[in-house]
Scaffold this motif. Structure first.
Motif, PDB file in Angstrom:
ATOM      1  N   SER A  60       0.857  -1.186   0.000  1.00 26.67           N
ATOM      2  CA  SER A  60       0.000   0.000   0.000  1.00 26.67           C
ATOM      3  C   SER A  60       0.891   1.232   0.000  1.00 26.67           C
ATOM      4  O   SER A  60       1.970   1.220   0.585  1.00 26.67           O
ATOM      5  N   SER A  61       0.436   2.301  -0.629  1.00 29.89           N
ATOM      6  CA  SER A  61       1.260   3.497  -0.704  1.00 29.89           C
ATOM      7  C   SER A  61       0.417   4.748  -0.506  1.00 29.89           C
ATOM      8  O   SER A  61      -0.804   4.754  -0.740  1.00 29.89           O
ATOM      9  N   ALA A  62       1.088   5.810  -0.050  1.00 28.43           N
ATOM     10  CA  ALA A  62       0.451   7.104   0.175  1.00 28.43           C
ATOM     11  C   ALA A  62       1.552   8.158   0.168  1.00 28.43           C
ATOM     12  O   ALA A  62       2.736   7.838   0.074  1.00 28.43           O
TER      13      ALA A  62
ATOM     14  N   LEU B  74      13.912   5.070   4.222  1.00 32.82           N
ATOM     15  CA  LEU B  74      13.975   5.114   5.681  1.00 32.82           C
ATOM     16  C   LEU B  74      13.009   4.085   6.269  1.00 32.82           C
ATOM     17  O   LEU B  74      11.790   4.235   6.136  1.00 32.82           O
ATOM     18  N   PRO B  75      13.489   3.019   6.890  1.00 35.80           N
ATOM     19  CA  PRO B  75      12.578   2.083   7.567  1.00 35.80           C
ATOM     20  C   PRO B  75      12.054   2.720   8.848  1.00 35.80           C
ATOM     21  O   PRO B  75      12.795   3.399   9.564  1.00 35.80           O
ATOM     22  N   CYS B  76      10.792   2.514   9.137  1.00 33.94           N
ATOM     23  CA  CYS B  76      10.154   3.153  10.297  1.00 33.94           C
ATOM     24  C   CYS B  76       9.888   2.114  11.381  1.00 33.94           C
ATOM     25  O   CYS B  76       9.369   1.028  11.105  1.00 33.94           O
ATOM     26  N   GLN B  77      10.219   2.478  12.607  1.00 31.33           N
ATOM     27  CA  GLN B  77       9.892   1.643  13.756  1.00 31.33           C
ATOM     28  C   GLN B  77       9.177   2.504  14.793  1.00 31.33           C
ATOM     29  O   GLN B  77       9.531   3.673  15.004  1.00 31.33           O
ATOM     30  N   LEU B  78       8.184   1.938  15.434  1.00 31.65           N
ATOM     31  CA  LEU B  78       7.387   2.692  16.385  1.00 31.65           C
ATOM     32  C   LEU B  78       8.169   2.960  17.670  1.00 31.65           C
ATOM     33  O   LEU B  78       8.938   2.129  18.135  1.00 31.65           O
ATOM     34  N   LYS B  79       7.917   4.128  18.257  1.00 26.09           N
ATOM     35  CA  LYS B  79       8.616   4.517  19.477  1.00 26.09           C
ATOM     36  C   LYS B  79       7.842   4.106  20.729  1.00 26.09           C
ATOM     37  O   LYS B  79       8.406   4.077  21.818  1.00 26.09           O
ATOM     38  N   GLY B  80       6.566   3.843  20.598  1.00 28.28           N
ATOM     39  CA  GLY B  80       5.759   3.538  21.773  1.00 28.28           C
ATOM     40  C   GLY B  80       5.238   4.809  22.404  1.00 28.28           C
ATOM     41  O   GLY B  80       5.609   5.926  22.052  1.00 28.28           O
ATOM     42  N   ASN B  81       4.363   4.643  23.395  1.00 27.14           N
ATOM     43  CA  ASN B  81       3.766   5.777  24.096  1.00 27.14           C
ATOM     44  C   ASN B  81       4.745   6.310  25.127  1.00 27.14           C
ATOM     45  O   ASN B  81       4.957   5.722  26.183  1.00 27.14           O
ATOM     46  N   LYS B  82       5.369   7.455  24.840  1.00 30.85           N
ATOM     47  CA  LYS B  82       6.419   7.980  25.714  1.00 30.85           C
ATOM     48  C   LYS B  82       5.910   8.353  27.096  1.00 30.85           C
ATOM     49  O   LYS B  82       6.587   8.163  28.092  1.00 30.85           O
TER      50      LYS B  82
ATOM     51  N   LEU C 159       5.266   3.536   2.153  1.00 29.37           N
ATOM     52  CA  LEU C 159       5.036   2.165   1.680  1.00 29.37           C
ATOM     53  C   LEU C 159       4.744   1.273   2.879  1.00 29.37           C
ATOM     54  O   LEU C 159       5.506   1.257   3.843  1.00 29.37           O
ATOM     55  N   PHE C 160       3.627   0.532   2.815  1.00 31.10           N
ATOM     56  CA  PHE C 160       3.241  -0.367   3.916  1.00 31.10           C
ATOM     57  C   PHE C 160       2.938  -1.763   3.388  1.00 31.10           C
ATOM     58  O   PHE C 160       2.259  -1.938   2.373  1.00 31.10           O
ATOM     59  N   GLY C 161       3.433  -2.774   4.127  1.00 30.17           N
ATOM     60  CA  GLY C 161       3.018  -4.155   3.917  1.00 30.17           C
ATOM     61  C   GLY C 161       3.326  -4.714   2.548  1.00 30.17           C
ATOM     62  O   GLY C 161       4.279  -4.325   1.872  1.00 30.17           O
ATOM     63  N   GLY C 162       2.498  -5.681   2.127  1.00 30.27           N
ATOM     64  CA  GLY C 162       2.691  -6.372   0.861  1.00 30.27           C
ATOM     65  C   GLY C 162       2.990  -7.837   1.076  1.00 30.27           C
ATOM     66  O   GLY C 162       2.917  -8.358   2.197  1.00 30.27           O
ATOM     67  N   VAL C 163       3.343  -8.520   0.000  1.00 26.81           N
ATOM     68  CA  VAL C 163       3.593  -9.951   0.066  1.00 26.81           C
ATOM     69  C   VAL C 163       4.707 -10.321  -0.903  1.00 26.81           C
ATOM     70  O   VAL C 163       4.836  -9.728  -1.976  1.00 26.81           O
ATOM     71  N   CYS C 164       5.524 -11.275  -0.516  1.00 27.52           N
ATOM     72  CA  CYS C 164       6.539 -11.833  -1.400  1.00 27.52           C
ATOM     73  C   CYS C 164       6.199 -13.299  -1.612  1.00 27.52           C
ATOM     74  O   CYS C 164       6.282 -14.111  -0.681  1.00 27.52           O
ATOM     75  N   ASP C 165       5.786 -13.638  -2.809  1.00 26.96           N
ATOM     76  CA  ASP C 165       5.357 -15.000  -3.125  1.00 26.96           C
ATOM     77  C   ASP C 165       6.563 -15.866  -3.471  1.00 26.96           C
ATOM     78  O   ASP C 165       7.434 -15.461  -4.237  1.00 26.96           O
ATOM     79  N   GLU C 166       6.595 -17.061  -2.894  1.00 27.92           N
ATOM     80  CA  GLU C 166       7.628 -18.039  -3.204  1.00 27.92           C
ATOM     81  C   GLU C 166       7.027 -19.087  -4.127  1.00 27.92           C
ATOM     82  O   GLU C 166       6.192 -19.885  -3.720  1.00 27.92           O
TER      83      GLU C 166
ATOM     84  N   LEU D  73       9.596   4.827   4.389  1.00 23.42           N
ATOM     85  CA  LEU D  73       9.431   6.133   3.754  1.00 23.42           C
ATOM     86  C   LEU D  73      10.551   6.338   2.747  1.00 23.42           C
ATOM     87  O   LEU D  73      11.694   5.949   2.994  1.00 23.42           O
ATOM     88  N   TYR D  74      10.222   6.962   1.618  1.00 29.26           N
ATOM     89  CA  TYR D  74      11.249   7.351   0.654  1.00 29.26           C
ATOM     90  C   TYR D  74      11.315   8.871   0.611  1.00 29.26           C
ATOM     91  O   TYR D  74      10.308   9.539   0.341  1.00 29.26           O
ATOM     92  N   ASP D  75      12.501   9.414   0.905  1.00 29.62           N
ATOM     93  CA  ASP D  75      12.736  10.851   0.914  1.00 29.62           C
ATOM     94  C   ASP D  75      13.347  11.238  -0.431  1.00 29.62           C
ATOM     95  O   ASP D  75      14.497  10.907  -0.719  1.00 29.62           O
ATOM     96  N   LYS D  76      12.576  11.955  -1.269  1.00 28.91           N
ATOM     97  CA  LYS D  76      13.055  12.333  -2.601  1.00 28.91           C
ATOM     98  C   LYS D  76      14.245  13.290  -2.502  1.00 28.91           C
ATOM     99  O   LYS D  76      15.207  13.206  -3.267  1.00 28.91           O
ATOM    100  N   GLY D  77      14.198  14.238  -1.547  1.00 25.67           N
ATOM    101  CA  GLY D  77      15.272  15.214  -1.424  1.00 25.67           C
ATOM    102  C   GLY D  77      16.614  14.577  -1.121  1.00 25.67           C
ATOM    103  O   GLY D  77      17.652  14.993  -1.651  1.00 25.67           O
ATOM    104  N   LYS D  78      16.603  13.535  -0.281  1.00 26.39           N
ATOM    105  CA  LYS D  78      17.839  12.842   0.091  1.00 26.39           C
ATOM    106  C   LYS D  78      18.059  11.572  -0.730  1.00 26.39           C
ATOM    107  O   LYS D  78      19.090  10.913  -0.573  1.00 26.39           O
ATOM    108  N   ASN D  79      17.059  11.237  -1.577  1.00 27.20           N
ATOM    109  CA  ASN D  79      17.130  10.004  -2.371  1.00 27.20           C
ATOM    110  C   ASN D  79      17.478   8.823  -1.473  1.00 27.20           C
ATOM    111  O   ASN D  79      18.418   8.067  -1.722  1.00 27.20           O
TER     112      ASN D  79
END
Length: 582
Positions: A302-304, A345-353, A313-320, A336-342
């Motif tokens: 999925s993308s937005a 960036l993989p995202c990981q949640l920080k949790g409820n601080k 970019l979220f999720g998806g499937v790799c078929d074997e 996330l893909y940053d166009k300015g920096k080309n």
């Protein structure tokens, strides 16, 4: 000069060959699509009877995939349209329209006269003109048995201010297709790629079309440079300056033998750039080689568009693909893909601080000990890739194995598990973060820096689970997913293909009470045969003690060629379900 001439001749020859193939394929599938046109006409006649707009409050939309989710350009609302659902025997196509009120967290179903006919794998784009517009192009309609397909090439606009649908009939547009991508770039819609499939053949596209929102006219663009190969279901994101789009990934397949097809998951990236010189508009393709931690190869993601124009970019499937089977690893990770920096960036949640800080303050008060900055920094360092496996049991006893792969962190740019990874000082691990289960073909959009994710599907063996859960994630905070609609495994419907209609009628007409009593007696017998749970035993202890028994039982009920790893997962799930029932 001669070399250049040969290259141009070769390119033109390839274009002619592709055009001939498309024309031949079009003739072959025309008769098949004519059969479905009659069915689509019936839907249109029913919709034509509606003469006024009817809006009603409703529960969340039913389970579906390959729908569209868009953000209203002027209101705090999301717009969901279309999609499909498959229950193992029958395919359902939708053209229903829903509005989600972000503040009230409520759904409204809007029935507007003369809508587009039912479809999935279409594209929908919002534009700010005239109080807001929702543009819909293409998609496919599948027959109830899922064996025939009709690919649309129609263009529609929903005028959000007046709640009216309009069918835009402009010549020179793309051929019928689904799985294409469409984005708004300045004052025009750009359509790229997709595929067209019939029962006997298929074709993938890499053409690019432009539709002007000023003149309401189509243009077939002919950019210079080397374009991406033919593909569908790629990620297409406008550049922040509005002067081009980024194409990433996608899927295609080719026929290697008469009845043998080979699929390809693409992971390359291209830039389509627009330049204006002397009042003329010129487009060009160029290859992009991003840095950072790239997403593992996958399709059905999925993308937005996120904050600062970053591609999400979220999720998806790799078929074997094996000899006679197709197994997929589903994902629920976020990049996330940053166009300015080309850069990826993989995202990981920080949790409820706030919750983590409260827990820490309480622990420090009891122990009167403060951790050093060095200790906290060491605890927050990114971890190695981790595979997390979850097991969910549906009402009919089918085990859903959900696998998540958490990638290693990027030292400079990644959103890290800063506070979540520190854990409690007394050795207890922090509570698990809420997250969507791995899936493909979910629908996503962003609004005011938040990512919204609805539905999708994943598979267990030959069974498909279609979802209607709904999540939200603040892309600025990256703390935790918020559940707006929770997944309920008991609502999953699946009918085996081997079950005939006569069998269904026979079950509904008689012997219902007899079947229930037989099932009850079988359950009692099975419970008596299973290893008993010992007093004070935890589920982990029980699984470890009885694992050999459950592996034997799982293997007896699975395909002979089932992999040991999958058998072990099912065995542990069966043991857990039995333990919890005691």
């Amino acid at each position: 000069m001669p070399k250049k001439g040969k290259k141009e001749t070769k390119v033109k020859g390839a274009e002619k060959t592709a055009a001939k193939m498309e024309k031949k394929f079009s003739k072959r599938s025309k008769r098949e699509e004519e059969d479905l046109e009659a069915l689509i006409a019936e839907f249109k006649s029913l919709d034509a009877k509606k003469t006024q707009v009817v809006e009603t409050k409703c529960p969340p939309p039913s389970p579906r995939l390959s729908a569209s989710l868009s953000t209203h350009p002027e209101k705090d609302e999301l717009i969901l349209f279309g999609g499909e659902f498959f229950n193992g025997k029958k395919t359902y196509m939708y053209n229903d329209l829903f509005f989600y009120n972000i503040k009230k967290k409520s759904w409204i179903k809007s029935e507007i006269p003369n809508p587009p006919p039912p479809r999935c794998s279409h594209q929908a784009v919002v534009a700010p003109q005239s109080g807001g517009q929702l543009w819909v192009f293409g998609g496919e309609f599948a027959s109830p048995n899922g064996e025939q397909f009709y690919h649309y090439k129609d263009l529609w606009v929903l005028h959000l201010a007046t709640h009216t649908w309009e069918n835009i009939k402009a010549p020179g547009g793309p051929s019928g297709r689904s799985g294409h991508r469409m984005v708004l770039c300045k004052n025009q819609l750009l359509v790229f790629g997709g595929f067209h499939e019939s029962t006997r053949d298929f074709i993938y596209f890499n053409d690019i079309y432009s539709f002007s929102l000023d003149s309401y006219s189509w243009s077939h663009l002919k950019p210079s440079g080397s374009p991406p190969s033919q593909r569908s279901a790629c990620q297409m994101t406008p550049t922040p300056d509005g002067m081009g789009v980024i194409i990433y990934g996608g899927y295609s397949k080719v026929r290697v033998k008469k009845d043998v097809e080979k699929g390809t998951i693409h992971s390359d990236m291209f830039l389509l750039k627009r330049e204006s010189k002397d009042g003329q508009e010129k487009w060009s393709w160029s290859r992009v080689n991003p840095s950072g931690n790239k997403p593992p190869a996958r399709s059905g993601f999925s993308s937005a568009v996120g904050p600062a124009g970053r591609a999400v970019l979220f999720g998806g499937v790799c078929d074997e693909e094996e000899e006679e089977s197709l197994e997929g690893d589903f994902y629920n990770d976020l990049y996330l893909y940053d166009k300015g920096k080309n850069r990826w960036l993989p995202c990981q949640l920080k949790g409820n601080k706030s919750e983590i800080k409260k827990r820490r303050r309480g622990q420090k008060g009891e122990a009167a000990v403060e951790g050093t900055e060095e200790e906290e920094a060491a605890a927050a360092r990114p971890q190695a890739p981790t595979e997390i496996v979850k097991e969910i049991m549906s009402e009919d006893g089918t085990v859903m194995t959900i696998k998540e792969v958490v990638p290693a962190g990027d030292q400079e740019e990644e959103w890290e598990h800063e506070d979540e990874q520190t854990g409690d000082d007394n050795g207890k691990a922090p509570a698990a973060l809420v997250e969507p289960c791995p899936r493909s073909n979910a629908i996503a959009t962003t609004s005011q820096g938040k990512l919204y994710l609805f539905g999708g599907m994943f598979e267990v063996g030959d069974r498909q689970f279609t979802l209607n859960d709904f999540y939200c994630l603040d892309l600025h905070k990256m703390d935790q997913w918020e559940i707006l609609v929770e997944m309920d495994p008991k609502t999953q419907e699946w009918l085996e293909e081997s079950e005939s209609e006569d069998d269904e009628e026979e079950r509904t007409k008689g012997a219902e009470g007899e079947e229930e009593s037989v099932e009850d007696s079988e359950d009692e017998e099975e419970n008596e045969d299973h290893p008993a749970v010992e007093e004070g035993e935890s589920v982990t202890d029980y699984q470890n003690r009885t694992v050999e028994y459950w592996i034997g039982l799982a293997r007896a009920n699975m395909a002979p060629d089932a992999k040991d790893k999958k058998v072990a997962k099912v065995a542990l799930a069966m043991a857990k379900v039995f333990f919890e029932d005691q």
